[in-house]
Every structure is written in structure tokens, then in C-alpha cells.
Design a protein around this motif. Structure first.
Motif, PDB file in Angstrom:
ATOM      1  N   GLY A 155       0.812  -1.210   0.000  1.00 39.53           N
ATOM      2  CA  GLY A 155       0.000   0.000   0.000  1.00 39.53           C
ATOM      3  C   GLY A 155       0.842   1.254   0.000  1.00 39.53           C
ATOM      4  O   GLY A 155       2.076   1.217  -0.015  1.00 39.53           O
TER       5      GLY A 155
ATOM      6  N   GLU B  19      -4.255   5.111  -5.800  1.00 44.69           N
ATOM      7  CA  GLU B  19      -3.954   3.996  -6.691  1.00 44.69           C
ATOM      8  C   GLU B  19      -2.811   4.356  -7.642  1.00 44.69           C
ATOM      9  O   GLU B  19      -1.898   3.557  -7.874  1.00 44.69           O
TER      10      GLU B  19
ATOM     11  N   HIS C  38      -3.680  10.027   4.316  1.00 41.91           N
ATOM     12  CA  HIS C  38      -4.481   8.891   3.884  1.00 41.91           C
ATOM     13  C   HIS C  38      -3.637   7.620   3.755  1.00 41.91           C
ATOM     14  O   HIS C  38      -2.406   7.680   3.660  1.00 41.91           O
TER      15      HIS C  38
ATOM     16  N   GLN D  20      -9.198   8.115  -3.877  1.00 40.99           N
ATOM     17  CA  GLN D  20      -8.895   6.709  -4.144  1.00 40.99           C
ATOM     18  C   GLN D  20      -8.110   6.569  -5.442  1.00 40.99           C
ATOM     19  O   GLN D  20      -7.097   5.849  -5.495  1.00 40.99           O
TER      20      GLN D  20
ATOM     21  N   LEU E  85      -9.104   1.775   2.496  1.00 45.52           N
ATOM     22  CA  LEU E  85      -8.789   3.199   2.329  1.00 45.52           C
ATOM     23  C   LEU E  85      -9.195   3.920   3.598  1.00 45.52           C
ATOM     24  O   LEU E  85     -10.337   3.789   4.055  1.00 45.52           O
TER      25      LEU E  85
ATOM     26  N   GLN F  58      -3.742  -2.654  -0.552  1.00 45.81           N
ATOM     27  CA  GLN F  58      -4.173  -3.595  -1.592  1.00 45.81           C
ATOM     28  C   GLN F  58      -3.821  -5.025  -1.161  1.00 45.81           C
ATOM     29  O   GLN F  58      -2.652  -5.367  -0.957  1.00 45.81           O
TER      30      GLN F  58
ATOM     31  N   PHE G 166      -3.858   3.690   1.669  1.00 45.74           N
ATOM     32  CA  PHE G 166      -4.514   2.780   0.739  1.00 45.74           C
ATOM     33  C   PHE G 166      -3.798   1.431   0.811  1.00 45.74           C
ATOM     34  O   PHE G 166      -2.577   1.364   0.681  1.00 45.74           O
TER      35      PHE G 166
ATOM     36  N   TYR H 244     -12.947   2.590   1.103  1.00 48.27           N
ATOM     37  CA  TYR H 244     -12.768   2.134  -0.271  1.00 48.27           C
ATOM     38  C   TYR H 244     -14.138   1.939  -0.928  1.00 48.27           C
ATOM     39  O   TYR H 244     -15.034   1.291  -0.382  1.00 48.27           O
TER      40      TYR H 244
END
Length: 488
Positions: free
Chosen positions: A425, A473, A431, A469, A446, A435, A433, A460
Motif C-alpha cells: 500500500g 492507486e 491517507h 482513491q 482506504l 491492496q 490505501f 474504499y
């Protein structure tokens, strides 16, 4: 999402990484590289170095961080008399790979030191560690304690070595190898009391030897790793003290709202999981963990007293950090590995009066890969080109390009202890994120860290966060491209 959403074999990395890394390392380690600011001690000599690396110490487990129970005056001293970095992180929250990143200044994906499974294999010969450069510059080098990384660094030259190359060993009869002047003997059982007290005794013996060269001491304690044995003097510490539950402790009873399947099914659960590092209650976990850190602090105090008594404390650069954080009941979890804040946030402080003004506090995001370049900067040696991190003194001195605004987290080990699936991530100042890329369908997390620092609400797929988002990414995809991989 195509650029970051593909599943891949954990041993397949970005092509060309190995060649790029090999080309970046010059045969003579410290030459033909950019110069760093000289940092001599008051007598004109290069400073001594102590790298205090604790085991699984969270960023908030210091009295200087406001912990309501812990008293850690000696570790606090480093921050009070130097600079404290409030937002410090590891890039792979697992012992061996984190330690490799600290020593090489490189991400796991670039060194191939991905997990704990290749712990008896040395790092590739074209990837030096920072003590290689210090040795060439005339330093005496010493590493003691939990030397848990590739081959325990036994292939390196150490003027003194006393280490265990494993996640943990018996606290009262530790299995450790000892060596002097570049020769390391076989592993043997030591029966000389509490492991880290014994290690400190040996360090003090080594420090008291006459020397003409500066020293570089890697002080890597084992405590408080599971099974969290205490020193005898602390067996009744925290008796009768209430341990509060984290707000998310009972989230399992609600089905872990918003959390992905691999999070829910991992084995790192307090009270119901039977593993080698099993934890039965939050009360037991926290009190044993805190007691271990108290023991470490007392031993750090013994080292500092010697440096004070011999008038070399101010000519010694001290860095304090930890290999990773630790979950102490958040979501009813223990251990590390996850990209969530309790697992990845670590303490980071530097004391060296000749370069660092006392009492400074910095909020920039610093990483374990920044430790190696910072060491080079502190002792006045050139920073090698292959280091992917950056000297934290740039933050202190407010120099150089703008500091990072995002960074890559990458966890690999699976299957294995606690069975936390691979994930990666990107984290920014505001923030995060995440994965989870090895299952089908993939899952994601997220978080808005500014408004939700406890990561309670997975955003998310929330239309309100669609732009954020998409940006995260893209940032993750860019980082995966920029940080080269290495075939292993």
C-alpha cells in the motif's frame, strides 16, 4: 487499477532491478560518491555511533510519547536531548526484512530480503550494509543481541559479535554465537541470567577496552519478543494495574466491519489462536510487553552511564528506533505484519549534540530505509548512491529537495506464522490505501487518517472519496515502478 491490480508470484519482481543495483555499488565502497557534511567530534575525530534497535516497540510505548504506564527515562533522554521524529515507520513490518532495510537503506523488494524464511542466506554480495562503509573508514564494529536478518550478518567483519539469528531464543538460556576480531564461533547455550542483561554485560566489557578508533555499536535487544519472559526483578511489575481495552477490541464480535477477508482470517488473535507465539489475554500481553521495555530501558541506562562516566557521551551519535510496531489488542490482535498504524509506526530519535539541537520535534514521515543514510551523514561519510532512503538530518537542517509525501509498504511472508496474507500500500500524511493482491477477487482498504486515526472506517468504494482513491492507486503504481525489484 491494471498497473497495480495484477496478481503475481511473490518471487517475481520488476525486471532489471538486480542489474541496476549491481551497477550502483562501486568496488571501493566509500569512493566516487557524493560527499556528506563532515561531523567530527570536538577533538576532531569522527563520532562514535550507537544504533539502539529495539524489538517490536511501538511509537507510543515511551514515557516521552505520553504513555500512561511505561517509564523509560533512558530512551526518553535520546529524544529530549536530541531530535524526535513523531511520524516514523517501517516499510515491511517483520523482523528480518525490516532489519535488512535499516542496514542497507533499501526496500525489501530491492534487496530480496522479503521475509524470515531465508534468514540463513547472506544478502547478495553486491548489497553492502552501512557498517561495511564504517569499517573501511576505520571504525571498530560491534553487534549484539537479536541479529535476526540474512545470515545474522555473520559473513561481515565484526570486532565483537554476540547474536542470535532467530526471532527469539530462551530468555534465560539463550542460544547465541560469539565472535571477536572477525571470527565468529559456533552457537552455544549461555546460562548467565536474563538474556539482555547478559548482552549488556558483554557490551560494557567491550566498551571498557582501550581503543584508538571510533566505535560503531549495534545494540539490538531481543526483549520484548514473544514469549515475553520478564527479568526476575520485574515479575510483579504492574500487579493490580488495569489495562484498558482499545476501542476496537470487540470488533470481531461485530464481524470486523469494513475489514477484508485476509484481515479477518489471520491467526494473530488474542485469546483463541493456538500458535507458537500465542497470547491468552490483553492483560498478560501488555504487562509482559511493558515489563520487557522497562528492562531494556534499564540496560540502556547502564550503557549511557558508562559513556557519561568516561566523558564520551556527547561524542557519540545515538539513533533509537525499532524494527516494527506491535498490535496490543487493537481489533483483538497481537503481533505485527499488517499495514495498520500500530504495526508500522516506530519510535525514531537521534542524539548527537554536535549536529542535532536538543528538543527538536519533526513531523515529516521518516522510514527505516532512512537509517543507513543518516548514519553515513552523522559520521561524515559519503552517502552511497544505491541507498533508497535519505538522511533524516536533511529534515533537521531543512536542506535538500522537498521531503517525501508518500511511501510504499510491502509485506510478503505467506504462508507462515500468524498467516497474514501479502499486501502492499501507500501512506501519505493524511491517507492510507492498502491492496490485498494475492486472492481473487482482490480486496482494498482506504482510510482518512486525519479524521479517522484509528482506521475504523474503510472508505474504499465510497463515492465521496473517489478522487482520493484514484490518486492513491496512481501513487502506489508509481512507487512500484520507481523502486526496483530483484529476482530471488
Amino acid at each position: 487499477m491494471d498497473s497495480i491490480g495484477k496478481q503475481f508470484d511473490r518471487r517475481q519482481f520488476v525486471q532489471g532491478g538486480a542489474a541496476a543495483l549491481g551497477a550502483a555499488v562501486t568496488p571501493n565502497l566509500a569512493r566516487a560518491l557524493p560527499t556528506a557534511e563532515e561531523a567530527p567530534a570536538k577533538d576532531g575525530k569522527k563520532p562514535n555511533l550507537i544504533f539502539l534497535y529495539t524489538e517490536g516497540q511501538r511509537w507510543d510505548c515511551l514515557s516521552s510519547a505520553g504513555h500512561p504506564l511505561l517509564k523509560t527515562p533512558n530512551m526518553d533522554r535520546i529524544a529530549h536531548e536530541g531530535v524526535k521524529f513523531e511520524n516514523a515507520f517501517c516499510t515491511n513490518a517483520l523482523c528480518a526484512p525490516a532489519r535488512a532495510s535499516a542496514m542497507t537503506g533499501m526496500w525489501s523488494r530491492s534487496t530480496g530480503a522479503l521475509d524470515n524464511k531465508t534468514v540463513n542466506t547472506p544478502l547478495p554480495s553486491d548489497i553492502p550494509v552501512f557498517t561495511d562503509y564504517l569499517l573501511e573508514a576505520g571504525y571498530e564494529t560491534c553487534v549484539v543481541g537479536k541479529v535476526h536478518m540474512r545470515n545474522g550478518m555473520k559473513e561481515k567483519h565484526w570486532d565483537y559479535y554476540l547474536g542470535v539469528n532467530a526471532p527469539a531464543t530462551n530468555y534465560y538460556k539463550p542460544k547465541m554465537a560469539e565472535g571477536k576480531n572477525g571470527k565468529i564461533g559456533p552457537v552455544q547455550v549461555w546460562n548467565e541470567g536474563y538474556c539482555d542483561d547478559f548482552v549488556t554485560d558483554r557490551v560494557l566489557d567491550w566498551l571498557k577496552q582501550p581503543r584508538e578508533k571510533p566505535f560503531a555499536l549495534l545494540l539490538w535487544y531481543m526483549t520484548p519478543h514473544a514469549p515475553y519472559f520478564r527479568a526476575r526483578r520485574h515479575l510483579d511489575l504492574y500487579n493490580g494495574v488495569k489495562i484498558p481495552k482499545p476501542a476496537s477490541f470487540d470488533d470481531d464480535l461485530k464481524g470486523y466491519p469494513g475489514k477484508p477477508t485476509p484481515f479477518k482470517t489471520a491467526d494473530n488473535k488474542i485469546g483463541t489462536t493456538d500458535t507458537g507465539d500465542a497470547v491468552r489475554s490483553i492483560e498478560e500481553l501488555c504487562k509482559d510487553y511493558y515489563s520487557g521495555l522497562v528492562a531494556i530501558d534499564e540496560n540502556v541506562g547502564r550503557i549511557f552511564k558508562h559513556l557519561d562516566d568516561t566523558k564520551v557521551m556527547d561524542d557519540t551519535a545515538v539513533i533509537h528506533s525499532s524494527d516494527h510496531g506491535y498490535l496490543l489488542g487493537e481489533w483483538r490482535l497481537f503481533d505485527k505484519r499488517l499495514m495498520h498504524e500500530p504495526s508500522i509506526r516506530v519510535p525514531m530519535a537521534i542524539r548527537y549534540p554536535n549536529r542535532v539541537k536538543a528538543g527538536a520535534v519533526k513531523k515529516e514521515m521518516v522510514l527505516d530505509v532512512d537509517i543507513a543514510p543518516t548514519v553515513m551523514d552523522l559520521v561524515g561519510l559519503p552517502i552511497p548512491k544505491q541507498f533508497q532512503g535519505r538522511s533524516m538530518l536533511d529534515v533537521v537542517d531543512n536542506k535538500g529537495p522537498a521531503w517525501r509525501k508518500e511511501w510504499l509498504y510491502d509485506y510478503y511472508e505467506f504462508p507462515g506464522a500468524e498467516n497474514v496474507a501479502p499486501h502492499r500500500g501507500v501512506r501519505t500524511d493524511t491517507h492510507k490505501f492498502i491492496q490485498w493482491y494475492t486472492q481473487s477477487p482482490q480486496e482494498f482498504e482506504l482510510y482518512d487518517l486525519k479524521n479517522d486515526p484509528n482506521e475504523a472506517h474503510n472508505l474504499y468504494g465510497d463515492p465521496k472519496y473517489a478522487t482520493i482513491q484514484k490518486d492513491l492507486e496512481a501513487r502506489l503504481a508509481k512507487l512500484l515502478t520507481e523502486i526496483p525489484g530483484r529476482k530471488v
